[in-house]
Structure formats: C-alpha cells, structure tokens
Design a protein around this motif. Sequence first.
Motif, PDB file in Angstrom:
ATOM      1  N   HIS A  34     -10.737   2.491   1.503  1.00 53.98           N
ATOM      2  CA  HIS A  34     -10.277   1.856   0.277  1.00 53.98           C
ATOM      3  C   HIS A  34      -9.199   2.718  -0.368  1.00 53.98           C
ATOM      4  N   LEU A  35      -8.278   2.047  -1.102  1.00 55.38           N
ATOM      5  CA  LEU A  35      -7.270   2.755  -1.875  1.00 55.38           C
ATOM      6  C   LEU A  35      -7.652   2.707  -3.341  1.00 55.38           C
ATOM      7  N   GLY A  36      -7.900   3.879  -3.916  1.00 54.53           N
ATOM      8  CA  GLY A  36      -8.240   3.964  -5.329  1.00 54.53           C
ATOM      9  C   GLY A  36      -7.036   4.342  -6.170  1.00 54.53           C
ATOM     10  N   GLU A  37      -7.303   4.918  -7.333  1.00 53.90           N
ATOM     11  CA  GLU A  37      -6.233   5.364  -8.229  1.00 53.90           C
ATOM     12  C   GLU A  37      -5.619   6.648  -7.688  1.00 53.90           C
ATOM     13  N   GLY A  38      -4.491   7.019  -8.267  1.00 57.37           N
ATOM     14  CA  GLY A  38      -3.842   8.255  -7.863  1.00 57.37           C
ATOM     15  C   GLY A  38      -2.604   7.985  -7.038  1.00 57.37           C
ATOM     16  N   SER A  69       2.553   0.773   9.739  1.00 58.43           N
ATOM     17  CA  SER A  69       3.974   0.469   9.661  1.00 58.43           C
ATOM     18  C   SER A  69       4.510   1.050   8.366  1.00 58.43           C
ATOM     19  N   PHE A  70       5.824   0.986   8.178  1.00 55.75           N
ATOM     20  CA  PHE A  70       6.430   1.513   6.955  1.00 55.75           C
ATOM     21  C   PHE A  70       5.879   0.799   5.734  1.00 55.75           C
ATOM     22  N   ARG A  71       5.504  -0.454   5.910  1.00 56.22           N
ATOM     23  CA  ARG A  71       4.879  -1.207   4.821  1.00 56.22           C
ATOM     24  C   ARG A  71       3.667  -0.472   4.270  1.00 56.22           C
ATOM     25  N   GLU A  72       2.859   0.118   5.141  1.00 62.00           N
ATOM     26  CA  GLU A  72       1.635   0.786   4.690  1.00 62.00           C
ATOM     27  C   GLU A  72       1.948   2.027   3.866  1.00 62.00           C
ATOM     28  N   LEU A  73       3.049   2.703   4.165  1.00 61.15           N
ATOM     29  CA  LEU A  73       3.449   3.829   3.332  1.00 61.15           C
ATOM     30  C   LEU A  73       3.864   3.356   1.941  1.00 61.15           C
ATOM     31  N   LEU A  74       4.549   2.216   1.867  1.00 61.08           N
ATOM     32  CA  LEU A  74       4.936   1.668   0.561  1.00 61.08           C
ATOM     33  C   LEU A  74       3.710   1.298  -0.260  1.00 61.08           C
ATOM     34  N   VAL A  75       2.715   0.687   0.385  1.00 62.03           N
ATOM     35  CA  VAL A  75       1.472   0.350  -0.311  1.00 62.03           C
ATOM     36  C   VAL A  75       0.789   1.621  -0.801  1.00 62.03           C
ATOM     37  N   LEU A  76       0.721   2.642   0.051  1.00 66.77           N
ATOM     38  CA  LEU A  76       0.082   3.904  -0.306  1.00 66.77           C
ATOM     39  C   LEU A  76       0.793   4.570  -1.475  1.00 66.77           C
ATOM     40  N   PRO A  90      -6.871  -1.229   2.968  1.00 62.23           N
ATOM     41  CA  PRO A  90      -5.460  -1.337   3.358  1.00 62.23           C
ATOM     42  C   PRO A  90      -5.260  -1.735   4.816  1.00 62.23           C
ATOM     43  N   VAL A  91      -3.997  -1.865   5.173  1.00 63.30           N
ATOM     44  CA  VAL A  91      -3.441  -2.103   6.515  1.00 63.30           C
ATOM     45  C   VAL A  91      -3.514  -3.588   6.902  1.00 63.30           C
ATOM     46  N   SER A  92      -2.353  -4.147   7.130  1.00 60.49           N
ATOM     47  CA  SER A  92      -2.257  -5.566   7.475  1.00 60.49           C
ATOM     48  C   SER A  92      -2.503  -5.833   8.947  1.00 60.49           C
ATOM     49  N   GLY A 137      -2.721  -6.181   1.029  1.00 60.32           N
ATOM     50  CA  GLY A 137      -1.933  -6.193  -0.204  1.00 60.32           C
ATOM     51  C   GLY A 137      -2.725  -6.865  -1.311  1.00 60.32           C
ATOM     52  N   SER A 138      -2.503  -8.162  -1.497  1.00 59.27           N
ATOM     53  CA  SER A 138      -3.297  -8.919  -2.461  1.00 59.27           C
ATOM     54  C   SER A 138      -4.646  -9.327  -1.878  1.00 59.27           C
ATOM     55  N   LEU A 139      -4.797  -9.172  -0.562  1.00 57.24           N
ATOM     56  CA  LEU A 139      -6.062  -9.435   0.128  1.00 57.24           C
ATOM     57  C   LEU A 139      -6.470  -8.183   0.892  1.00 57.24           C
ATOM     58  N   ASP A 140      -7.783  -7.967   1.036  1.00 58.51           N
ATOM     59  CA  ASP A 140      -8.242  -6.823   1.814  1.00 58.51           C
ATOM     60  C   ASP A 140      -7.723  -6.901   3.242  1.00 58.51           C
ATOM     61  N   GLY A 141      -7.420  -5.724   3.793  1.00 66.22           N
ATOM     62  CA  GLY A 141      -6.825  -5.647   5.107  1.00 66.22           C
ATOM     63  C   GLY A 141      -7.794  -5.251   6.200  1.00 66.22           C
ATOM     64  N   MET A 142      -7.284  -4.555   7.201  1.00 66.85           N
ATOM     65  CA  MET A 142      -7.969  -4.381   8.478  1.00 66.85           C
ATOM     66  C   MET A 142      -8.487  -2.968   8.743  1.00 66.85           C
ATOM     67  N   LEU A 143      -8.331  -2.032   7.797  1.00 68.55           N
ATOM     68  CA  LEU A 143      -8.801  -0.669   8.040  1.00 68.55           C
ATOM     69  C   LEU A 143     -10.298  -0.581   7.721  1.00 68.55           C
ATOM     70  N   THR A 144     -11.048  -1.304   8.521  1.00 65.99           N
ATOM     71  CA  THR A 144     -12.483  -1.470   8.329  1.00 65.99           C
ATOM     72  C   THR A 144     -13.114  -1.774   9.691  1.00 65.99           C
ATOM     73  N   GLU A 145     -14.403  -1.549   9.792  1.00 64.95           N
ATOM     74  CA  GLU A 145     -15.082  -1.863  11.050  1.00 64.95           C
ATOM     75  C   GLU A 145     -15.340  -3.358  11.210  1.00 64.95           C
TER      76      GLU A 145
END
Length: 364
Positions: A34-38, A69-76, A90-92, A137-145
Amino acid sequence: MTTTQIATPAGTAVPAAVPAAAAAAFPSTVRSYHLGEGSGLDRLSLRTAPPRTPGPGEVAVAVRAVSLSFRELLVLRGTYVLPVKPDLVPVSDGAGEVVAVGPGVRWARPGDRVTATLFPDWRDGRLAPELLPQLGGSLDGMLTELAVLPERALLPVPAHLSYAEAATLPCVGLTAWNALTGDGRGVRPGETVLTTGSGGVSLFALQYARALGARVIATTGSRGKEQRLRELGADEVVNYRDRPDWHTAVRELTGGRGVDRVVDTAGSLEQSVRSLAVDGHLALVGSVSGDWPPLDSRLLFAVAATVRTVAVGSHAQFAAMNGFVAEHALRPVVDRVFPFEEAAAAYEYYERVNPMGKVVIAVG
C-alpha cells in the motif's frame, strides 16, 4: 518500508464462488503493498489481510508477476496526472492465474492465465472522462498476491509468454502499440520509424515496428546499449551524446527525407519534429526527464506534422496487440526480476539504474 500484520479471523472459509477444483489455490490471507502518506519509498508498506470474495462479474486472480514503468514512479512521487486514491495498492501492470469467479462471469475460469487493462472501463473507441478510472491509480492495482478485478478488464495471456513477460504488456506494451497503430492508419511496410531512448515503450515500439515491416532508427545516450538495440532489430542507432544534433543525423540516414513516424518518450519535441518527413506522425508518450521545452508551432506547419499524445490504449487495442504478439512470437525484454518481498528494492533499482528492459516483481 514498513510491514504490518492484520489479524485474520479464525476459520476463514474458502468463498462459495470458488469451484472445488480451485479451492486449494484460494488463499486464506493475502499480502498487499500500500502507498500511505509521505514521499518516496517511505510510503510503501506491506500488509496481510483476509482475501475478498469476487462479486458479480468479478474474477479473483492470483498475481504471479507485476512490472514497473515510469508511471509507477510518478504515482510514488505524487506527480501522476490522473487521480490517485488514498491507501492505494499500486502498480497497474500484472499477470496471474484465475482462482475464483463470481456470479455472472462469462468466460474466465480457474486456471486461466490472464492480464488486465489499465483502464478497465475503456472497451473500444475514444477515451472519455467516464472511462478514466485506472488500476494502480484511482483503483487498487496489482502489487498484491490476490487481485479481484472485473472480468471486462481481463484478457488471456499469449500462450508463449511467461507471467513475467506478460506482466510487461498492459502499460508500456500497449502504449507502444497505440503509438504505432492507433491513429487509424498505422505503420506501413517500408516506412521508417524513429524510437527515442531504450526504455520500455521504445523497446516495444522497436520490436513492433520491425514486425510491421518498417525500418527502425533508434536513439540512445549509452554506447553500451547501441549493440543491444541493433540485436533487437534497429537498422540504425544514433548516440545523442556523440550527436547532440541527433535530428540532423536522422535526416542524413534518410537521405534528407526524414522519418514517417517518431515515438517520443523523452519530450524532445523540437528535435522529433525536425526528424519528421512531410505528413509525418509524432506519437508523444511523455517525458522521462520531466522537462517540457517549448515548441515553435511553425515547425509543425513546415512538415504538415500530426502530433498525438498517447494514453495507453483500450481493451480492443490490447486484444489486437496480444494477437500480434502471438502471431510474431514476440518476447518482451526483461532486465531483472525481484522477489515480492523486495518490491522496494525493485522500485529503487528501476529509478537509479535506467535499465534496458522491464523490471519485474515475481509475486507467487
């Protein structure tokens, strides 16, 4: 990065939607990032929780691999152009195996190998505001089991690809396909395509363009990558550190005519336009440098250029791309694979190394 354990209720049962043959594959607990604050990698935390049962029209996918992808760095970094939900998984981009289906699912079955579109609601045609909800992004992604996704978002994985290879397709693979074919005309045999750099989109574009019968000129700033680009099919390679006026080198390689298409991943619009032939097409994918230099619009009129920004692609385009990948037995370029527990290291490596090929996280 922090790790949190969330208590799982005792005796958690396999959901009723899981057929008996797949019951053993359905987990009793699921780990997800998960991506939290910070800011930066301090935002990334790993948690364990009970799985969610797929509802009507939904499919539970045991994720086997995801790619960055570079997109994930922008989200991070908090600089992504589209909305990002709080506490995001995260991660599409990912691929996995169906382990359960909800009521009303039409074709997906346990054991199927699948991947998902970044925009689950964008089936075909033009992108519209109501179609913008996106995985990671607006929906949960794929960095999960375990990812529970609408069946309409899923596509079968080309049979010759591994999960790691298939996980590279949804964002950069489809973006490159859209860049070359999504204008309604597409690349024609004998045309010349220019790809900029050696990132994921550029490598896919190189492979697609060659398979479509085009001549390919690639640029790079690394002498060590020149030979690899040729091995992947580039007919000519221009090193922009040796030739800062690389657009001039491109015109020289085309006898002064220019190229029919440019796939621009660097935001170097002026030089890309100066590389174009008359009635040429420039697909603008983004700017990995973060710079957006101004462009004199007179340059566009000088060659009657078409400039099109590319926002990944639709489900229909993904299906067409998968068919093309299967027909030509194309294999995505994978630079390195990290284990699930080292997801933070994978992000750090991707950002620091500027790899040639995709960085993949193996999930299960």
